[in-house]
Design a protein around this motif. Sequence first.
Motif, PDB file in Angstrom:
ATOM      1  N   PRO A  90       5.028 -17.062  -3.588  1.00  0.00           N
ATOM      2  CA  PRO A  90       3.593 -17.012  -3.265  1.00  0.00           C
ATOM      3  C   PRO A  90       3.080 -18.299  -2.629  1.00  0.00           C
ATOM      4  O   PRO A  90       2.201 -18.256  -1.766  1.00  0.00           O
ATOM      5  N   LEU A  91       3.628 -19.441  -3.073  1.00  0.00           N
ATOM      6  CA  LEU A  91       3.212 -20.713  -2.493  1.00  0.00           C
ATOM      7  C   LEU A  91       3.540 -20.767  -1.012  1.00  0.00           C
ATOM      8  O   LEU A  91       2.693 -21.137  -0.181  1.00  0.00           O
ATOM      9  N   PHE A  92       4.760 -20.368  -0.662  1.00  0.00           N
ATOM     10  CA  PHE A  92       5.158 -20.405   0.742  1.00  0.00           C
ATOM     11  C   PHE A  92       4.392 -19.369   1.567  1.00  0.00           C
ATOM     12  O   PHE A  92       4.067 -19.617   2.728  1.00  0.00           O
ATOM     13  N   ILE A  93       4.109 -18.222   0.965  1.00  0.00           N
ATOM     14  CA  ILE A  93       3.295 -17.225   1.675  1.00  0.00           C
ATOM     15  C   ILE A  93       1.915 -17.814   1.970  1.00  0.00           C
ATOM     16  O   ILE A  93       1.389 -17.694   3.084  1.00  0.00           O
ATOM     17  N   GLY A  94       1.327 -18.467   0.954  1.00  0.00           N
ATOM     18  CA  GLY A  94       0.010 -19.071   1.151  1.00  0.00           C
ATOM     19  C   GLY A  94       0.020 -20.137   2.226  1.00  0.00           C
ATOM     20  O   GLY A  94      -0.890 -20.206   3.060  1.00  0.00           O
ATOM     21  N   ILE A  95       1.064 -20.963   2.234  1.00  0.00           N
ATOM     22  CA  ILE A  95       1.166 -22.017   3.248  1.00  0.00           C
ATOM     23  C   ILE A  95       1.296 -21.415   4.642  1.00  0.00           C
ATOM     24  O   ILE A  95       0.602 -21.817   5.587  1.00  0.00           O
ATOM     25  N   ILE A  96       2.185 -20.433   4.770  1.00  0.00           N
ATOM     26  CA  ILE A  96       2.415 -19.822   6.082  1.00  0.00           C
ATOM     27  C   ILE A  96       1.157 -19.095   6.578  1.00  0.00           C
ATOM     28  O   ILE A  96       0.836 -19.133   7.769  1.00  0.00           O
ATOM     29  N   MET A  97       0.412 -18.485   5.652  1.00  0.00           N
ATOM     30  CA  MET A  97      -0.778 -17.738   6.051  1.00  0.00           C
ATOM     31  C   MET A  97      -1.941 -18.646   6.446  1.00  0.00           C
ATOM     32  O   MET A  97      -2.968 -18.162   6.927  1.00  0.00           O
ATOM     33  N   THR A  98      -1.790 -19.960   6.234  1.00  0.00           N
ATOM     34  CA  THR A  98      -2.811 -20.889   6.731  1.00  0.00           C
ATOM     35  C   THR A  98      -2.477 -21.413   8.131  1.00  0.00           C
ATOM     36  O   THR A  98      -3.283 -22.127   8.733  1.00  0.00           O
ATOM     37  N   PHE A  99      -1.300 -21.057   8.654  1.00  0.00           N
ATOM     38  CA  PHE A  99      -0.894 -21.557   9.965  1.00  0.00           C
ATOM     39  C   PHE A  99      -1.922 -21.223  11.042  1.00  0.00           C
ATOM     40  O   PHE A  99      -2.226 -22.043  11.908  1.00  0.00           O
ATOM     41  N   ASP A 100      -2.452 -19.975  11.010  1.00  0.00           N
ATOM     42  CA  ASP A 100      -3.388 -19.578  12.059  1.00  0.00           C
ATOM     43  C   ASP A 100      -4.647 -20.435  12.012  1.00  0.00           C
ATOM     44  O   ASP A 100      -5.193 -20.811  13.052  1.00  0.00           O
ATOM     45  N   ASN A 101      -5.115 -20.773  10.798  1.00  0.00           N
ATOM     46  CA  ASN A 101      -6.295 -21.624  10.690  1.00  0.00           C
ATOM     47  C   ASN A 101      -5.995 -23.068  11.078  1.00  0.00           C
ATOM     48  O   ASN A 101      -6.814 -23.730  11.730  1.00  0.00           O
ATOM     49  N   ILE A 102      -4.814 -23.550  10.695  1.00  0.00           N
ATOM     50  CA  ILE A 102      -4.423 -24.913  11.063  1.00  0.00           C
ATOM     51  C   ILE A 102      -4.290 -25.032  12.583  1.00  0.00           C
ATOM     52  O   ILE A 102      -4.778 -25.988  13.193  1.00  0.00           O
ATOM     53  N   PHE A 103      -3.629 -24.056  13.193  1.00  0.00           N
ATOM     54  CA  PHE A 103      -3.492 -24.062  14.650  1.00  0.00           C
ATOM     55  C   PHE A 103      -4.861 -23.968  15.317  1.00  0.00           C
ATOM     56  O   PHE A 103      -5.101 -24.572  16.371  1.00  0.00           O
ATOM     57  N   GLY A 104      -5.757 -23.192  14.682  1.00  0.00           N
ATOM     58  CA  GLY A 104      -7.106 -23.070  15.228  1.00  0.00           C
ATOM     59  C   GLY A 104      -7.821 -24.406  15.239  1.00  0.00           C
ATOM     60  O   GLY A 104      -8.471 -24.778  16.216  1.00  0.00           O
ATOM     61  N   VAL A 105      -7.717 -25.148  14.147  1.00  0.00           N
ATOM     62  CA  VAL A 105      -8.367 -26.458  14.049  1.00  0.00           C
ATOM     63  C   VAL A 105      -7.792 -27.422  15.083  1.00  0.00           C
ATOM     64  O   VAL A 105      -8.529 -28.194  15.711  1.00  0.00           O
ATOM     65  N   ILE A 106      -6.479 -27.375  15.292  1.00  0.00           N
ATOM     66  CA  ILE A 106      -5.822 -28.325  16.186  1.00  0.00           C
ATOM     67  C   ILE A 106      -6.002 -27.960  17.657  1.00  0.00           C
ATOM     68  O   ILE A 106      -6.353 -28.810  18.484  1.00  0.00           O
ATOM     69  N   PHE A 107      -5.775 -26.692  17.992  1.00  0.00           N
ATOM     70  CA  PHE A 107      -5.670 -26.309  19.392  1.00  0.00           C
ATOM     71  C   PHE A 107      -6.918 -25.660  19.998  1.00  0.00           C
ATOM     72  O   PHE A 107      -7.155 -25.795  21.199  1.00  0.00           O
ATOM     73  N   GLN A 108      -7.718 -24.956  19.202  1.00  0.00           N
ATOM     74  CA  GLN A 108      -8.846 -24.236  19.794  1.00  0.00           C
ATOM     75  C   GLN A 108      -9.883 -25.153  20.442  1.00  0.00           C
ATOM     76  O   GLN A 108     -10.384 -24.828  21.525  1.00  0.00           O
ATOM     77  N   PRO A 109     -10.227 -26.306  19.849  1.00  0.00           N
ATOM     78  CA  PRO A 109     -11.143 -27.191  20.563  1.00  0.00           C
ATOM     79  C   PRO A 109     -10.589 -27.653  21.908  1.00  0.00           C
ATOM     80  O   PRO A 109     -11.324 -27.771  22.882  1.00  0.00           O
ATOM     81  N   THR A 110      -9.272 -27.893  21.946  1.00  0.00           N
ATOM     82  CA  THR A 110      -8.642 -28.343  23.193  1.00  0.00           C
ATOM     83  C   THR A 110      -8.746 -27.281  24.276  1.00  0.00           C
ATOM     84  O   THR A 110      -9.153 -27.574  25.419  1.00  0.00           O
ATOM     85  N   PHE A 111      -8.405 -26.043  23.933  1.00  0.00           N
ATOM     86  CA  PHE A 111      -8.458 -24.980  24.940  1.00  0.00           C
ATOM     87  C   PHE A 111      -9.893 -24.575  25.252  1.00  0.00           C
ATOM     88  O   PHE A 111     -10.177 -24.082  26.340  1.00  0.00           O
ATOM     89  N   GLY A 112     -10.805 -24.801  24.303  1.00  0.00           N
ATOM     90  CA  GLY A 112     -12.221 -24.591  24.609  1.00  0.00           C
ATOM     91  C   GLY A 112     -12.691 -25.569  25.674  1.00  0.00           C
ATOM     92  O   GLY A 112     -13.381 -25.193  26.632  1.00  0.00           O
ATOM     93  N   LYS A 113     -12.295 -26.839  25.540  1.00  0.00           N
ATOM     94  CA  LYS A 113     -12.664 -27.842  26.531  1.00  0.00           C
ATOM     95  C   LYS A 113     -12.009 -27.552  27.880  1.00  0.00           C
ATOM     96  O   LYS A 113     -12.625 -27.721  28.937  1.00  0.00           O
ATOM     97  N   LEU A 114     -10.741 -27.142  27.840  1.00  0.00           N
ATOM     98  CA  LEU A 114     -10.045 -26.814  29.086  1.00  0.00           C
ATOM     99  C   LEU A 114     -10.735 -25.675  29.822  1.00  0.00           C
ATOM    100  O   LEU A 114     -10.825 -25.685  31.055  1.00  0.00           O
ATOM    101  N   SER A 115     -11.249 -24.705  29.070  1.00  0.00           N
ATOM    102  CA  SER A 115     -11.938 -23.587  29.724  1.00  0.00           C
ATOM    103  C   SER A 115     -13.252 -24.050  30.345  1.00  0.00           C
ATOM    104  O   SER A 115     -13.681 -23.513  31.367  1.00  0.00           O
ATOM    105  N   ASP A 116     -13.901 -25.064  29.743  1.00  0.00           N
ATOM    106  CA  ASP A 116     -15.118 -25.620  30.339  1.00  0.00           C
ATOM    107  C   ASP A 116     -14.826 -26.252  31.696  1.00  0.00           C
ATOM    108  O   ASP A 116     -15.660 -26.230  32.605  1.00  0.00           O
ATOM    109  N   ARG A 117     -13.631 -26.833  31.819  1.00  0.00           N
ATOM    110  CA  ARG A 117     -13.270 -27.565  33.043  1.00  0.00           C
ATOM    111  C   ARG A 117     -12.490 -26.716  34.033  1.00  0.00           C
ATOM    112  O   ARG A 117     -12.129 -27.194  35.118  1.00  0.00           O
TER     113      ARG A 117
END
Length: 496
Positions: A90-117
């Motif tokens: 269950p611990l590893f399932i919980g960790i893996i299931m946070t990947f989408d949110n972690i990736f969102g925090v890291i990458f979504q602002p970057t691609f949001g800015k890229l789309s502005d430009r």
Amino acid sequence: MNNTFFCARENGKLHRPRTILTGFGFMASSIAWAIYDPYITKILEKLLNASATITQWSAELNEMFPVLAKFAESQGENVVTEAGGITLVPLFIGIIMTFDNIFGVIFQPTFGKLSDRCHSKLGKRRPFIVFGAPASAFLFAVIPWVALSGSLPLTMLFIILFVFSMSLWRAPVVALMPALTPPALRSEGNAIINLMGGIGSAIGMVAGTIVGAIYTAFTGVKITTANEQVAFPYVFLTGAIVMVIGMLVILFFVKEPSSKLEAIAEQNKAADAAAKAKAEKEAKKAAKAAQKAQKLSKSERKSLVFMLGGLFFLFCGTNAITTFFALFAAEVLGKTTSEATIMTTLFAVCSAAAAIPAGYMGKKIGRKKTILIGLVVFMAVFALYVLTQSMALIWVALVLGGFANMLITVNTLPLVLEIGGIDKVGTFTGYYYTATFSAQIASPIIYGVVRMLSGTYLSLFVYSPIMFVLSILCILFVKHGEALPEAVVKAAAEED
């Protein structure tokens, strides 16, 4: 045709059919997550339980820290092994299931800015959607087939690639409607976008039932918990097809206006070299001046910080409810999983029914007031249930909570985007999702500790109202983000 705002009519009203077409992108994203969350956990559970490495690590952990078993049990997880102690699955399932949110925090602002430009023939946002959605659809469809091979590392590779590819176009697809809609109409437009997202989620929720029935009809094999994964590839394929359909609708039926820089380039094609150089020089000066003017004032930065803080606490409260409600229903209410699902479905239906009224309220009385009303209702009905513990009131809490949820959801994103302005829609969409995803990463851990210390899932209805109070306190300091009156927007458009 309104050349500036695709989702607006000449008379200043929202163009609902075009807004619906714009919502196909969010619908495509929503169906993916509606399928991903419940099915990926089952795939991971099977693969992790079969992993000799995880079994060995679990045994070693039990020897070193026997107190962890008590902590796991306090969170309602069935993690006790036959030999005693806990398993790390269950611990590893919980960790893996946070990947989408972690990736969102890291990458979504970057691609949001890229789309502005971004400056292309397809516009600012659509290039990311046209590339990202098919890539995500392919990876999504492949995951269950790879899982059937029994390879945990290969399955993890495709899961990571999928959540990364989704982060490529999540911010641009959310920014698309605000970029094509006048500020005064964004709350109303966001209501329609949320409805389209709800449709995508609904398709994802029923996809497994429909696919299972079709599979049984054609093969004569009844789907059970023991063999259900044979039908998973077709469920994921359904989601992949809807993602591609959503992308095609965005590609062929949604139009983004050409950027100012592209317009300048077109005007200068017929000019001689000297005139072109002069125009480019003036354009650069104008761009620098505009960039300087677009910087947020001290008051606007303060409003943005407090609004993002309010969003963080808001999503801490709502995430705890969505994550732990089934466990609360089993422990406190004595409900089965199917009965708990019916209760959460009522919450979702009430939220969907409130989408259009929520957009109307945000437009008429203001976004901040509408959000605060939603938070106060949410907090009040949940706190009232804790004080009385009446079974009737839990149903009232779900109905009013669903309505309050949409009052908040429909108006928070437009408020954040209004602070940034039309030229920073992608950037501020990234900020919005950074705050919300951070909450979705932190809240399960925070509430897990609360549950362990309190000893009961009734604490869920104390924890969430506290988070809502903190959210209210933050939002009270927000002084910007309301839409300009329609008359002002129309006058400015006429001057341009």
